[in-house]
Design a protein around this motif. Sequence first.
Motif, PDB file in Angstrom:
ATOM      1  N   LYS A   1       0.831  -1.216   0.000  1.00  0.00           N
ATOM      2  CA  LYS A   1       0.000   0.000   0.000  1.00  0.00           C
ATOM      3  C   LYS A   1       0.865   1.267   0.000  1.00  0.00           C
ATOM      4  N   LEU A   2       1.830   1.277  -0.884  1.00  0.00           N
ATOM      5  CA  LEU A   2       2.728   2.428  -0.982  1.00  0.00           C
ATOM      6  C   LEU A   2       2.148   3.438  -1.957  1.00  0.00           C
ATOM      7  N   GLU A   3       1.994   4.673  -1.496  1.00  0.00           N
ATOM      8  CA  GLU A   3       1.576   5.736  -2.405  1.00  0.00           C
ATOM      9  C   GLU A   3       2.797   6.286  -3.118  1.00  0.00           C
ATOM     10  N   ARG A   4       2.578   6.711  -4.356  1.00  0.00           N
ATOM     11  CA  ARG A   4       3.710   7.211  -5.108  1.00  0.00           C
ATOM     12  C   ARG A   4       4.153   8.566  -4.568  1.00  0.00           C
ATOM     13  N   LEU A   5       5.463   8.819  -4.639  1.00  0.00           N
ATOM     14  CA  LEU A   5       6.050  10.050  -4.100  1.00  0.00           C
ATOM     15  C   LEU A   5       6.037  11.139  -5.158  1.00  0.00           C
ATOM     16  N   VAL A   6       4.870  11.702  -5.373  1.00  0.00           N
ATOM     17  CA  VAL A   6       4.729  12.849  -6.280  1.00  0.00           C
ATOM     18  C   VAL A   6       3.756  13.812  -5.612  1.00  0.00           C
ATOM     19  N   VAL A   7       3.789  15.065  -6.008  1.00  0.00           N
ATOM     20  CA  VAL A   7       2.830  16.031  -5.491  1.00  0.00           C
ATOM     21  C   VAL A   7       1.431  15.518  -5.844  1.00  0.00           C
ATOM     22  N   GLY A   8       0.568  15.459  -4.850  1.00  0.00           N
ATOM     23  CA  GLY A   8      -0.760  14.913  -5.083  1.00  0.00           C
ATOM     24  C   GLY A   8      -0.845  13.418  -4.810  1.00  0.00           C
ATOM     25  N   ARG A   9       0.318  12.822  -4.597  1.00  0.00           N
ATOM     26  CA  ARG A   9       0.430  11.378  -4.341  1.00  0.00           C
ATOM     27  C   ARG A   9      -0.365  10.558  -5.351  1.00  0.00           C
ATOM     28  N   GLY A  10      -1.062   9.547  -4.907  1.00  0.00           N
ATOM     29  CA  GLY A  10      -1.750   8.643  -5.833  1.00  0.00           C
ATOM     30  C   GLY A  10      -2.736   9.325  -6.752  1.00  0.00           C
TER      31      GLY A  10
END
Lengths: 556, 556
Positions: free
Chosen positions: B72-81
């Motif tokens: 359940k890892l969210e991606r590391l970008v602004v806004g995430r998933g």
Amino acid sequence: MSKILSTVLLLSTVLFSVPTGAVWPQPRNLQSGSSAVKLSNGFDISLTGIHNPPSDLVDAVSRTKTLLKNDKLERLVVGRGAADSALVSKAKSLSKLTVSLEKGAAANSITSEAQKPIGSREESYSLTVPSDGTPATLTANSTLGLLRGLTTFGQLWYESGGSTYALDVPIHIDDSPAFPYRGFMLDTARNFFPVSDIKRTLDAMSWVKINQFHWHVVDSQSFPLEVPGFTDIASKGAYSSSMVYTPNDVKDIVAYAGARGIDVMVEIDTPGHTSVISKAHPEHIACAESTPWSQFANEPPAGQLRLASQATTQFTADLLTAVSKMFPSTLFSTGGDEINVNCYTQDAETQQDLSASGQTFEQALDAFTQATHKVIEAQGKTPVVWEEMVLDHNVTLSNETIALVWISSANVKAVVDKGFRLIHAASDFFYLDCGGGGWVGANPNGNSWCDPFKTWQKSYSFDPFANLTAEESKLILGGQHLLWTEQSGPSNLDSIVWPRAASSAELYWSGAGGDVSSALPRLHDLSFRLQQRGVNSIHLQPLWCALRPGVCDLTA
Amino acid sequence: MSKILSTVLLLSTVLFSVPTGAVWPQPRNLQSGSSAVKLSNGFDISLTGIHNPPSDLVDAVSRTKTLLKNDKLERLVVGRGAADSALVSKAKSLSKLTVSLEKGAAANSITSEAQKPIGSREESYSLTVPSDGTPATLTANSTLGLLRGLTTFGQLWYESGGSTYALDVPIHIDDSPAFPYRGFMLDTARNFFPVSDIKRTLDAMSWVKINQFHWHVVDSQSFPLEVPGFTDIASKGAYSSSMVYTPNDVKDIVAYAGARGIDVMVEIDTPGHTSVISKAHPEHIACAESTPWSQFANEPPAGQLRLASQATTQFTADLLTAVSKMFPSTLFSTGGDEINVNCYTQDAETQQDLSASGQTFEQALDAFTQATHKVIEAQGKTPVVWEEMVLDHNVTLSNETIALVWISSANVKAVVDKGFRLIHAASDFFYLDCGGGGWVGANPNGNSWCDPFKTWQKSYSFDPFANLTAEESKLILGGQHLLWTEQSGPSNLDSIVWPRAASSAELYWSGAGGDVSSALPRLHDLSFRLQQRGVNSIHLQPLWCALRPGVCDLTA
């Protein structure tokens, strides 16, 4: 029969024999004997003669009893608990600790005592633990003093062979802090910490009698504080909706701290360190995320409150008022560090505001500071500022203002010379983040700006009065360790803080001049006790050394 | 339709856009597209065409499925998933990963493949993840290769809005390690680590494809290894009866490691670093706990095997034989570092033995080394030694001997010049304990001998072939990070090791020359994934920076 030692003599015996009386911080007046006493199965702590005891005192008693049951700490000597078995087998049983207030003392809540103005908190206590099985007694002039005494009592006990016992009884302690401010600062903006991490940290702080949580709650990177009337700042500026401290979280943390004798000083750093406010209020922030960041700020992202704008000044004053109302403390930090002038020079709006008002930058900063401090003071609070506000700028500060020296301990005298009260927070002694390498990207050989790592020995050996006259020394309120969290988060919070932060806790409770050699066995003891209590305090030496005081000394 | 990028191009896009393909270590050959695919609810991994698949392969498949469900890892970008929602909503569903061996490959257990001699382990694999919902495929020439591929597959997935998805599909990876030896060393003697800590570390190691656990299990401070026939050493020399690795614990650890593609090289350091053996066998140890320790050893307590004694040589050979039988690895480290000559000069028994035999100290060391290495080799194992055995002494070593360079990377060429195979383990790049301040007592201003802290950038930028010819470079087997535990224990194991140890894992899998700027976003991703999997890997930057690759670079 009982060998009565002065504190000084006790310290010197610690050096050459097994460590005893491993209380941390070291009580200022401790007499001890050479017997043991064990807790009876029915051991109880009774509040005596306190009409309607406050609930946080009742809870403190209950927590102390739980710790006595659960610590199960073996003594750090070769053979561990077995080394004490002969003494323990002869020991009398202690069935009671009697806790009472001195005649005439008010039974206020611990919380209300802990939240009094700095300098007026009453933390002294007297504790006696006899060797003959008669009740132990704890007295104090305040419930806060009783909490400190309960904390000391809870550190006297070891476990072996099913017995919970104390050594060096009879013990008599008369204790009180050397400094009124003994703090710990946590930055929850570079990286976020759940409430549970903060509570665990508050527990550990209370166990070493730290009385001030300096909460650097927001910064340029994130704004995790939901402020009534300003909720858009957190909703747009927190890292995520789950990385926010709601007003209820704040109440919870403040109450948790208060019940543990800790006041919470919040910091809303201004006018710098405010980039993230631009997410909700771009009109109030100069040079928001301007690049290259190094021209506009000491670290990314750049962004500072438009201090020359009347609208921004009013916005800031209103924000500080709203935050003030969330925190009962009489201390409030408005920050004031690392103001980047180029940010304002490059900001067209700020330049327009300055030329419209005919003010210089420093005059505008002065007006901004006066306006924001005024609302803090209107809430009955004392402003606390970083050292630059005293040393680098030309701002009017109330005499009551308290300064935090952080850049270098060499700046202490200059701040004191200006007549301000001072909290030691110097990076060269108390910054827990130093020594972990550079965190800025694209910098393969980068080290910390504040290398090297600050060892516990370094902070423990700090002289709070260096180069100060007796008169100047009166302005020193105390000090603290600080954790800036560029490279920290929940995963290394405990290990980067403990037991190092305990070294300043003892420095400011027991007074300066402590000796690292006699302190080390007690600090080992504390560190292992913290581990037993669920705090991931680290090992300072191989266990082989921890079991043999002095044997791993440089000169041994 | 799909944009096929070479690895190099992918690396450069990582720098300037959101990070994708955050596999760690970086596959050596990766082609990727620009679509997304999500896991179907009934997603399964099937072993195809493998008759009687070994149980550790079946378990590896099962663990991979569990990770896919739990990361359940969210991606590391602004806004995430949420930033990926448009792409994910259009994504096809993947219902199957088909896992098979190349034609003719033996379906041996992963464990047996992992325990093969260094240089003969087959770890390559090919992985394809289509974008059209047709099955993904993983093939390899060995079950160990399949494990590596499953590990890569497990790192492709993110979670958002209830979907588990991968980006940059279609993906095709052809991968194999640049170096055969990719290790991690843990010292369990200065401070003890429970089996559960070692297993969690082995899990984390396997997730970055480290294939060698160098277990520095005993040292002068404690002997936590229960060796059949020599149980008195642990019963008298372990820190406590609960701080012992029994033969069953060793079996458990070796099996756990093997199933994760990791071989366990044990080290019994000789003749130095053996003080604690004196508790059970004082007759075999010179200068046991002699003081001042600094005259007899690099750290307390002093004590070395009486290498000139025939009885001690026989005892050591028998001990090494017994330990050899506990570990299936073909590698066995006999140590050989930091031999203190003064200890032997002052030891009457050693001086008598030398004069009786007419040997010099170096001749006696040679005889001791030959005798102990002979029994290792008789067990079918290759001796591994610290660099001093090659550079500082005059001992006869088999050409097969492997040297660990630790004092300084500057010594690599000298070791290689003598013709020995080499494992990089230099303190100036790979010592995880450096930078934590001095741990020796009575030393208030003491810093680490190996200051400063070794950042991940430092080890990542290491050149394994510096100053070596192409021919000499063939002697480099790989390298490792190392944790000496004077200041470590279970409370800071994860935070001091991770993600730093991953930097050498990538260096030795993907090859030298990686760039810290393009690596950082992937390393953030790995660190957060490790946290999701229960490993307390630390934050390398404020989350603000982790979400914005490149923006916190020195030059940004």
